[in-house]
Design an enzyme around this catalytic site. Structure first.
Site, PDB file in Angstrom:
ATOM      1  N   LYS A 167     -10.076  -0.831  10.503  1.00 42.63           N
ATOM      2  CA  LYS A 167     -10.242  -2.062   9.713  1.00 42.63           C
ATOM      3  C   LYS A 167     -10.484  -3.265  10.623  1.00 42.63           C
ATOM      4  CE  LYS A 167      -6.992  -0.468   6.184  1.00 42.63           C
ATOM      5  NZ  LYS A 167      -7.765   0.015   5.053  1.00 42.63           N
TER       6      LYS A 167
ATOM      7  N   HIS B 259       0.870  -1.178   0.000  1.00 40.74           N
ATOM      8  CA  HIS B 259       0.000   0.000   0.000  1.00 40.74           C
ATOM      9  C   HIS B 259       0.910   1.232   0.000  1.00 40.74           C
ATOM     10  CE1 HIS B 259      -2.748   2.985   1.781  1.00 40.74           C
ATOM     11  NE2 HIS B 259      -3.745   2.190   1.467  1.00 40.74           N
TER      12      HIS B 259
ATOM     13  N   GLN C 187      -3.863  -5.163   7.179  1.00 38.05           N
ATOM     14  CA  GLN C 187      -4.818  -6.155   6.660  1.00 38.05           C
ATOM     15  C   GLN C 187      -4.661  -7.506   7.338  1.00 38.05           C
ATOM     16  OE1 GLN C 187      -7.279  -5.498   4.713  1.00 38.05           O
ATOM     17  NE2 GLN C 187      -6.702  -3.544   3.814  1.00 38.05           N
TER      18      GLN C 187
ATOM     19  N   CYS D 222      -4.673   2.420  -3.612  1.00 40.25           N
ATOM     20  CA  CYS D 222      -3.439   3.000  -3.051  1.00 40.25           C
ATOM     21  C   CYS D 222      -2.271   2.033  -3.208  1.00 40.25           C
ATOM     22  CB  CYS D 222      -3.626   3.388  -1.585  1.00 40.25           C
ATOM     23  SG  CYS D 222      -4.921   4.592  -1.317  1.00 40.25           S
TER      24      CYS D 222
ATOM     25  N   ASP E 246       3.725  -3.841   7.969  1.00 41.32           N
ATOM     26  CA  ASP E 246       2.422  -3.174   7.866  1.00 41.32           C
ATOM     27  C   ASP E 246       1.359  -4.256   8.086  1.00 41.32           C
ATOM     28  OD1 ASP E 246       0.029  -2.102   7.091  1.00 41.32           O
ATOM     29  OD2 ASP E 246       0.700  -1.440   5.109  1.00 41.32           O
TER      30      ASP E 246
HETATM   31  N1  PMP Z   1      -1.651  -0.578   4.572  1.00 43.68           N
HETATM   32  C1  PMP Z   1      -2.557  -1.420   4.055  1.00 43.68           C
HETATM   33  C2  PMP Z   1      -2.136  -2.802   3.655  1.00 43.68           C
HETATM   34  C3  PMP Z   1      -3.878  -0.987   3.887  1.00 43.68           C
HETATM   35  O1  PMP Z   1      -4.779  -1.818   3.360  1.00 43.68           O
HETATM   36  C4  PMP Z   1      -4.229   0.325   4.277  1.00 43.68           C
HETATM   37  C5  PMP Z   1      -5.651   0.845   4.109  1.00 43.68           C
HETATM   38  N2  PMP Z   1      -6.211   0.620   2.869  1.00 43.68           N
HETATM   39  C6  PMP Z   1      -3.240   1.134   4.819  1.00 43.68           C
HETATM   40  C7  PMP Z   1      -1.972   0.659   4.945  1.00 43.68           C
HETATM   41  C8  PMP Z   1      -3.547   2.529   5.258  1.00 43.68           C
HETATM   42  O2  PMP Z   1      -4.414   2.533   6.353  1.00 43.68           O
HETATM   43  P1  PMP Z   1      -4.819   3.929   7.020  1.00 43.68           P
HETATM   44  O3  PMP Z   1      -5.484   4.719   5.933  1.00 43.68           O
HETATM   45  O4  PMP Z   1      -5.778   3.529   8.091  1.00 43.68           O
HETATM   46  O5  PMP Z   1      -3.583   4.540   7.527  1.00 43.68           O
END
Ligand code: PMP
Length: 412
Positions: free
Chosen positions: A229, A123, A206, A369, A203
């Protein structure tokens, strides 16, 4: 408890709504999950009964709010197997958690001659901070490619590690596009074999909502999570870190609460985790995240995983079998989580999303993203259906129906 989705769904006010007389089919939990009553109630307790600032009051209201705020930290530490609550820094989201490490570790300690290794399936939250740091510091950014089977290319990773210059590894636990569950232990072991001093950030945005995660057992330096999430509120996430790493780091943001002493001559930083929580934190959100951990533990994370594993197998099989549908991601349910990206021949993902909306089905469309990954897939966008505790097989038929309607309407 047995996994009774009908009972679970009753706990989610948003899911009681109908769309044009149809059941709301929410298949976008990888973007943000829904909120159970217990989380709403926990936040209500703050606003209705314990509304006061934390970490500074001497009166009982503030002391109780502070106690509950710190209890949320300890609860989250227990939920993810963090070595100590002192290694849990509350942030706004995982994006901020990763930036904290980019600014207070990578930018401070690495320079020309060093490399940061990340991957092509990240991401942007786990890619852009390293890219930016590389631009500013002269650190080299290296990127592990993705294989045709939607897993990371381990051999290419070994080659990228071979010269021992990689001092920092930033890796996603589960891909938000492909659903791929990365074999963290194996990948981290590779990096440590090349350089035993390598610092590792994962990270976990997920992963923590969907899999049992034990950060201490993974032996990573930093692990980022995001509350919205995992059934929690928006506006709160956390950096889970080895406390000794945090001790070594200067603050990211500065101001109130994060100091022990301030004069014109010197400022003495507070101890972690408070050193990294400048200003008034997200208090109601911490209460809510505490409740979210309780809800997930009550369901049981092994049971959550088992439920999703079964469901993802059914959804992936059905999508693979559907006419004109291509699934991007591993098909083996043991190797993947419930974010399922796909394309429908002749239908733009945004048109598909709009058609599905008319069937009461919420999916995500776009680049998720993850533009480096989109480039590798050779597409601008995909459709993504994603699953969670309140989904069941009844959500599949409306999805397939909407896909078929979109094919009939757009793909002539
Ligand atoms: N990393 C991953 C793998 C994600 O799926 C997401 C959210 N789509 C993020 C980071 C970013 O999360 P946040 O917008 O809550 O910071």
């Amino acid at each position: 408890m047995t996994f009774d989705v009908a009972t679970i769904r009753k706990q989610y006010p948003t899911l009681q709504q109908e769309v044009d007389g149809r059941r709301l089919v929410y298949l976008d939990s990888a973007a943000s999950s829904q909120t159970p009553e217990a989380v709403l109630d926990a936040m209500d307790v703050y606003y209705r009964r314990l509304r006061a600032n934390v970490e500074r009051g001497v009166y009982r209201l503030s002391e109780e709010a502070t106690g509950r705020y710190e209890a949320a930290r300890a609860r989250l530490a227990r939920f993810v197997g963090a070595p100590s609550p002192d290694g849990v820094v509350f942030t706004r989201n995982v994006t901020e958690a990763i930036n904290l490490v980019a600014y207070s570790w990578v930018r401070r300690r690495l320079g020309p001659g060093d490399a940061v290794l990340t991957t092509a399936m990240e991401h942007h939250a786990n890619f852009v901070p390293w890219w930016h740091a590389a631009q500013d510091t002269g650190v080299e950014l290296r990127i592990v490619p993705v294989r045709e089977d939607f897993h990371l290319d381990v051999e290419a990773m070994e080659a990228l590690l071979a010269d021992g210059k990689v001092r920092f590894l930033a890796l996603g636990h589960v891909s938000n596009v492909l659903g791929t569950i990365n074999p963290l232990r194996e990948l981290i072991a590779l990096a440590r074999a090349a350089n035993p001093e390598v610092v590792v950030l994962v990270d976990g945005a997920q992963a923590v909502p969907h899999l049992p995660v034990d950060v201490a057992a993974l032996d990573v330096d930093f692990y980022g999570i995001t509350g919205h999430k995992m059934l929690g509120p928006t506006g709160i996430g956390a950096l889970i870190a080895k406390p000794e790493r945090l001790e070594q780091m200067p603050p990211f943001l500065t101001g109130g609460s994060m100091i022990l002493d301030v004069s014109a001559e010197q400022v003495v930083w507070n101890h972690p985790p408070h050193r990294f929580e400048a200003g008034t934190p997200m208090i109601a959100e911490a209460f809510g995240l505490h409740a979210a951990c309780d809800v997930l533990d009550e369901l049981g994370m092994h049971e959550v995983r088992a439920h999703e594993r079964g469901l993802v197998a059914t959804f992936v099989d059905a999508l693979v079998a559907a006419d004109g549908v291509t699934v991007y991601g591993p098909t083996d349910p043991d190797q993947r989580s419930g974010a399922i990206s796909f394309a429908v021949d002749g239908v733009h993902p945004h048109d598909l999303g709009a058609m599905l909306d008319s069937y009461g089905v919420c999916i995500r469309v776009g680049h998720h993203c993850a533009k480096p990954l989109m480039r590798w897939l050779g597409v601008n966008a995909t459709a993504r259906a994603s699953l969670y505790v309140y989904n069941d097989v009844d959500d599949l038929a409306p999805l397939l129906e909407g896909i078929e309607a979109a094919r009939r309407f757009f793909a002539r």
